[in-house]
Enzyme design. Structure first.
Site, PDB file in Angstrom:
ATOM      1  N   ASP A 294      26.180 -15.681  -5.748  1.00 30.72           N
ATOM      2  CA  ASP A 294      26.414 -15.333  -4.351  1.00 30.72           C
ATOM      3  C   ASP A 294      25.238 -15.791  -3.494  1.00 30.72           C
ATOM      4  O   ASP A 294      24.577 -16.781  -3.817  1.00 30.72           O
ATOM      5  CB  ASP A 294      26.643 -13.820  -4.230  1.00 30.72           C
ATOM      6  CG  ASP A 294      27.618 -13.454  -3.126  1.00 30.72           C
ATOM      7  OD1 ASP A 294      27.283 -13.655  -1.945  1.00 30.72           O
ATOM      8  OD2 ASP A 294      28.711 -12.954  -3.446  1.00 30.72           O
TER       9      ASP A 294
ATOM     10  N   HIS B  80      25.841 -10.614   2.028  1.00 29.77           N
ATOM     11  CA  HIS B  80      27.036 -10.669   1.187  1.00 29.77           C
ATOM     12  C   HIS B  80      26.737 -10.356  -0.273  1.00 29.77           C
ATOM     13  O   HIS B  80      27.372  -9.493  -0.893  1.00 29.77           O
ATOM     14  CB  HIS B  80      27.665 -12.053   1.329  1.00 29.77           C
ATOM     15  CG  HIS B  80      29.059 -12.165   0.825  1.00 29.77           C
ATOM     16  ND1 HIS B  80      29.350 -12.436  -0.496  1.00 29.77           N
ATOM     17  CD2 HIS B  80      30.252 -12.072   1.460  1.00 29.77           C
ATOM     18  CE1 HIS B  80      30.671 -12.512  -0.645  1.00 29.77           C
ATOM     19  NE2 HIS B  80      31.239 -12.282   0.525  1.00 29.77           N
TER      20      HIS B  80
ATOM     21  N   SER C 120      36.393 -10.752  -1.317  1.00 28.86           N
ATOM     22  CA  SER C 120      35.021 -10.782  -1.826  1.00 28.86           C
ATOM     23  C   SER C 120      34.565  -9.402  -2.253  1.00 28.86           C
ATOM     24  O   SER C 120      33.698  -9.266  -3.126  1.00 28.86           O
ATOM     25  CB  SER C 120      34.056 -11.290  -0.746  1.00 28.86           C
ATOM     26  OG  SER C 120      34.039 -12.682  -0.689  1.00 28.86           O
TER      27      SER C 120
END
Length: 468
Positions: free
Chosen positions: A167, A208, A403
């Site tokens: 990520d 994220h 996600s």
């Protein structure tokens, strides 16, 4: 597993996939090489096991420089300033995502491309709100939906299990993650070559990866927050660059790192840029597809179960005929990477009420998990629309998207790996499916029985079932 079938490609490409192309050891020097233009990184295919010397020789002769070489799978990452580098190597053997992005910018198409990219992948995955002070457990409706609190009391996961978070990096200083992130197993893969310096795998401009990590294994007793498997280790494998792109070379590096270090599970909440679909019989695409396929397969063969988000475009991936990001047709030889690769677990998203999130892709799904949906509002006091997890600077916030669904499945897979330490990836995948709660189709677009349909795959992941 992905239901996107991979078809045979033209003979020249099929030969490469079978490992019959070898770089000439005595390649003559290129007549002229560009020394001033912007360099771009490429993935380049070779015969698995081809020597470092032969690779270096060919790349040098074709105006390239080796960044990394993975002899186990015959994939090199090369840098070149020459605009015709791929043509010199062979367009079915070499591809640069970065060069494609630059070409879009030059054609003034970048604005439209990034707008589409955000619609497809990221617009729902921005921080909605930061959590207020106090106990956070009541806001974790997503954990209750998959019975994670009950599972944690029985088995919080084993420190022998490592989950690689491919990520944008993990904030290892976050109080809920500091004990879980293993710096020795973390690396930055942006260039295609693994870099173990702490700065290379730390987040820079995106929360994220930190949010994903908290869902998998976060634990903050002081705030009442817990992820699904807080007892396992996390490895930060940074594959997202500061522009928000995940190019093929970064993904290859990430999967190779996971396989080399025997991660039991990886989470992949992205698709590989700059296109959405990669086609095995198309110039450029073929090299990217094959490079990623080899790396994923290598990691699987080394004991890693790879889990990936289904995507946020809201379409049936098995019926898509065009790529939203690029002007080329899509057929059964094409797929969204990495989820199109065999043995990758693909995860769709559901909201608070347990039905498919409006944005979630479907049609080729293994299981489903909480990702949030604006049309499925939790009752007051039970959390926000989007799942709550860790964000930068020790904070907590909510994000929606497939996600967010994917790490729920990765966390449950980590619990399975903790209970069954010698189970191979396929066995873990089968158990993840078998222990999921069936979800019936509720609209005509959803086809198939409750235990295997186009919206929810084998059902909603269940952490409690995983520890029994």
């Amino acid at each position: 597993m992905s239901r996107i079938r991979r078809l045979l490609i033209p003979v020249t490409v099929a030969g490469i996939a079978a490992g019959v192309v070898t770089a000439p050891a005595d390649a003559a020097p290129a007549p002229s090489c560009d020394t001033t233009s912007t360099p771009y990184n490429y993935v380049v295919l070779y015969q698995p096991g081809a020597s470092q010397r032969s690779v270096d020789t060919e790349l040098s002769a074709k105006c390239g420089t080796k960044v990394a070489y993975y002899p186990e799978i015959g994939v090199a990452v090369a840098s070149s300033r020459n605009a015709d580098f791929a043509e010199r190597i062979g367009v079915m053997r070499a591809y640069s995502g970065g060069k494609d992005v630059a070409a879009k910018k030059a054609a003034r198409a970048e604005k439209a491309s990034r707008a589409e990219k955000r619609t497809a992948v990221g617009v729902l995955e921005q921080t909605q709100t930061r959590a207020a002070a106090g106990d956070l457990s009541a806001q974790q409706w997503d954990m209750r939906a998959i019975h994670a609190p009950e599972a944690n009391k029985i088995n919080p996961g084993s420190s022998r299990v490592t989950v690689g978070v491919l990520d944008s990096g993990i904030d290892a200083k976050h109080p809920a993650l500091a004990s879980q992130v293993d710096a020795r197993l973390s690396a930055g893969c942006i260039t295609g070559a693994a870099d173990t310096a702490a700065a290379s795998w730390a987040p820079t401009n995106s929360e994220h990866g930190t949010h994903v990590a908290g869902t998998i294994a976060g634990k903050d007793a002081a705030r009442g927050f817990s992820g699904i498997a807080p007892g396992v280790r996390l490895a930060s494998v940074k594959v997202v660059n500061d522009g928000g792109y995940i190019f093929p070379e970064a993904a290859v590096c990430g999967f190779m790192w996971a396989g080399q270090h025997h991660f039991q599970v990886t989470n992949n909440s992205y698709y590989i840029d700059p296109g959405m679909f990669y086609c095995r019989n198309e110039a450029g695409d073929a090299a990217a597809y094959e490079a990623v396929r080899r790396a994923v397969t290598y990691s699987t063969n080394r004991g890693t179960l790879n889990v990936a988000a289904a995507g946020n475009s809201g379409f049936d991936v098995t019926k898509q005929t065009t790529d939203p990001n690029r002007p080329h047709p899509v057929d059964s030889s094409c797929g969204i990477l990495p989820k199109a690769i065999d043995d990758v677990v693909t995860v769709s998203a559901v909201g608070y009420k347990g039905t498919k999130s409006s944005y979630s892709n479907y049609g080729s799904v293994s299981v489903t998990a909480p990702g949030g949906d604006g049309a499925q509002q939790p009752p007051e006091g039970q959390g926000m629309v989007c799942p709550l997890s860790t964000i930068s600077n020790g904070g907590y916030g909510t994000m929606c998207g497939t996600s967010m669904a994917s790490p729920h499945a990765a966390g449950v897979a980590a619990l399975l790996a903790s209970r069954l330490p010698f189970a191979p990836p396929q066995a873990l995948s089968n158990l993840l499916n078998a222990k999921a709660d069936p979800v019936k189709c509720d609209v005509a677009a959803c086809t198939g029985p409750p235990k295997n349909n186009s919206y929810y795959g084998h059902g909603l992941v269940n952490a409690l079932n995983a520890v029994h």
